[in-house]
Scaffold this motif. Structure first.
Motif, short mmCIF file in Angstrom:
data_model
loop_
_atom_site.label_atom_id
_atom_site.label_comp_id
_atom_site.label_asym_id
_atom_site.label_seq_id
_atom_site.Cartn_x
_atom_site.Cartn_y
_atom_site.Cartn_z
N ASP A 86 8.10 -3.83 -15.72
CA ASP A 86 8.18 -3.76 -14.26
C ASP A 86 6.84 -3.42 -13.62
N SER A 87 5.84 -3.13 -14.44
CA SER A 87 4.52 -2.84 -13.90
C SER A 87 4.00 -4.06 -13.15
N ALA A 88 3.71 -3.89 -11.87
CA ALA A 88 3.34 -5.01 -11.01
C ALA A 88 3.00 -4.47 -9.63
N MET A 89 2.60 -5.38 -8.74
CA MET A 89 2.44 -5.06 -7.33
C MET A 89 3.70 -5.51 -6.62
N TYR A 90 4.28 -4.65 -5.82
CA TYR A 90 5.48 -4.99 -5.05
C TYR A 90 5.07 -5.14 -3.59
N LEU A 91 5.25 -6.35 -3.09
CA LEU A 91 4.80 -6.71 -1.75
C LEU A 91 6.00 -6.87 -0.82
N CYS A 92 5.86 -6.34 0.37
CA CYS A 92 6.86 -6.53 1.41
C CYS A 92 6.25 -7.45 2.47
N ALA A 93 7.05 -8.33 3.01
CA ALA A 93 6.60 -9.21 4.09
C ALA A 93 7.69 -9.27 5.15
N SER A 94 7.28 -9.56 6.38
CA SER A 94 8.28 -9.74 7.43
C SER A 94 7.90 -10.92 8.29
N SER A 95 8.91 -11.47 8.95
CA SER A 95 8.68 -12.58 9.87
C SER A 95 9.61 -12.42 11.06
N LEU A 96 9.22 -13.01 12.16
CA LEU A 96 9.98 -12.87 13.40
C LEU A 96 11.42 -13.35 13.20
N ASP A 97 11.55 -14.43 12.47
CA ASP A 97 12.87 -14.97 12.16
C ASP A 97 12.71 -15.85 10.92
N ARG A 98 13.81 -16.37 10.45
CA ARG A 98 13.79 -17.23 9.26
C ARG A 98 12.91 -18.44 9.52
N GLY A 99 12.10 -18.78 8.52
CA GLY A 99 11.25 -19.95 8.61
C GLY A 99 9.97 -19.74 9.40
N ARG A 100 9.79 -18.55 9.94
CA ARG A 100 8.56 -18.26 10.70
C ARG A 100 7.49 -17.68 9.79
N GLU A 101 6.27 -17.56 10.31
CA GLU A 101 5.15 -17.07 9.51
C GLU A 101 5.43 -15.68 8.94
N GLN A 102 5.10 -15.50 7.67
CA GLN A 102 5.32 -14.23 6.99
C GLN A 102 4.04 -13.40 7.00
N TYR A 103 4.19 -12.12 7.33
CA TYR A 103 3.09 -11.18 7.34
C TYR A 103 3.32 -10.18 6.21
N PHE A 104 2.29 -9.97 5.39
CA PHE A 104 2.44 -9.14 4.21
C PHE A 104 1.86 -7.75 4.42
N GLY A 105 2.50 -6.77 3.79
CA GLY A 105 1.97 -5.43 3.73
C GLY A 105 0.95 -5.31 2.61
N PRO A 106 0.34 -4.12 2.46
CA PRO A 106 -0.71 -3.92 1.44
C PRO A 106 -0.16 -3.81 0.02
N GLY A 107 1.15 -3.60 -0.12
CA GLY A 107 1.75 -3.55 -1.44
C GLY A 107 1.81 -2.16 -2.04
N THR A 108 2.70 -2.01 -3.02
CA THR A 108 2.78 -0.81 -3.85
C THR A 108 2.50 -1.23 -5.28
N ARG A 109 1.46 -0.63 -5.86
CA ARG A 109 1.15 -0.95 -7.26
C ARG A 109 1.89 0.02 -8.15
N LEU A 110 2.81 -0.52 -8.97
CA LEU A 110 3.60 0.30 -9.88
C LEU A 110 3.06 0.17 -11.30
N THR A 111 2.87 1.31 -11.94
CA THR A 111 2.52 1.35 -13.35
C THR A 111 3.60 2.14 -14.08
N VAL A 112 4.22 1.50 -15.06
CA VAL A 112 5.25 2.16 -15.86
C VAL A 112 4.66 2.47 -17.23
N THR A 113 4.70 3.75 -17.61
CA THR A 113 4.10 4.17 -18.89
C THR A 113 5.16 4.55 -19.91
#
Lengths: 113, 112
Positions: A86-113
């Motif tokens: 599961d170690s990865a970057m988890y990105l969230c994005a939002s858009s005004l409505d379905r099919g519209r331009e997606q804007y991304f957040g900076p992400g959460t970098r997860l490291t599982v040890t």
């Protein structure tokens, strides 16, 4: 300029522990997406919300992953139990409505040890 | 399923050189096409987009033309700058309900 907020930015957790990520989309955006980006790869969609409803979670590993957007605003993605893969970057994005331009957040970098 | 293939990096160029990053996509449906850029430690930023065949997207000196006949959306810039160093992702719509399907990314390094 409005931005998508995510926290934490970095998370280190041990295998088998639970972990949660938070996303606050741009105000007024009805559609919210969670993507996972493995190092060296492009992002892959995990789940999509329209307001508080799940539109697509076909790629979400439902045995360990869950996502919610209870009031149709911010969202939480949870992993329990976490695995090394599961170690990865988890990105969230939002858009005004379905099919519209997606804007991304900076992400959460997860490291599982 | 839907997929996007882009040239692998890293691509290393000198400042003011001409840039091309190749991208091809699977031709299912009528996708919109996008280029995103990711600077170190940051999220993805939309660079440009095209919604139908023969459309040209452009922004900050970058251009890409939606070519249906060759299923391509190559990114070009006439004169790159050191500040263009980043990872570039080609994407198409149709990955899930409205999700995007991304290529693996191309790391661009511009040397002064």
């Amino acid at each position: 300029e409005a931005e998508v907020a995510q926290s934490p930015r970095y998370k280190i957790t041990e295998k088998s522990q639970a972990v949660a990520f938070w996303c606050d989309p741009i105000s007024g955006h009805a559609t919210l997406y969670w993507y996972r980006q493995i190092l060296g790869q492009g992002p892959e969609l995990l789940v999509q919300f329209q307001d508080e409803s799940v539109v697509d979670d076909s790629q979400l590993p439902k045995d360990r992953f869950s996502a919610e957007r209870l009031k149709g605003v911010d969202s939480t993605l949870k992993i329990q139990p976490a695995e090394l893969g599961d170690s990865a970057m988890y990105l969230c994005a939002s858009s005004l409505d379905r099919g519209r331009e997606q804007y991304f957040g900076p992400g959460t970098r997860l490291t599982v040890t | 399923g839907d997929s996007v293939t882009q040239m692998e990096g890293p691509v290393t160029l000198s400042e003011e050189a001409f840039l091309t990053i190749n991208c091809t996509y699977t031709a299912t449906g009528y996708p919109s096409l996008f280029w995103y850029v990711q600077y170190p430690g940051e999220g993805l930023q939309l660079l440009l987009k095209a919604t139908k065949a023969d459309d040209k997207g452009s922004n900050k000196g970058f251009e890409a033309t939606y070519r249906k006949e060759t299923t391509s959306f190559h990114l070009e810039k006439g004169s790159v700058q050191v500040s263009d160093s980043a990872v570039y992702f080609c994407a198409r719509s149709g990955g899930g309900a409205d999700g995007l399907t991304f290529g693996k990314g191309t790391h661009l390094i511009i040397q002064p």
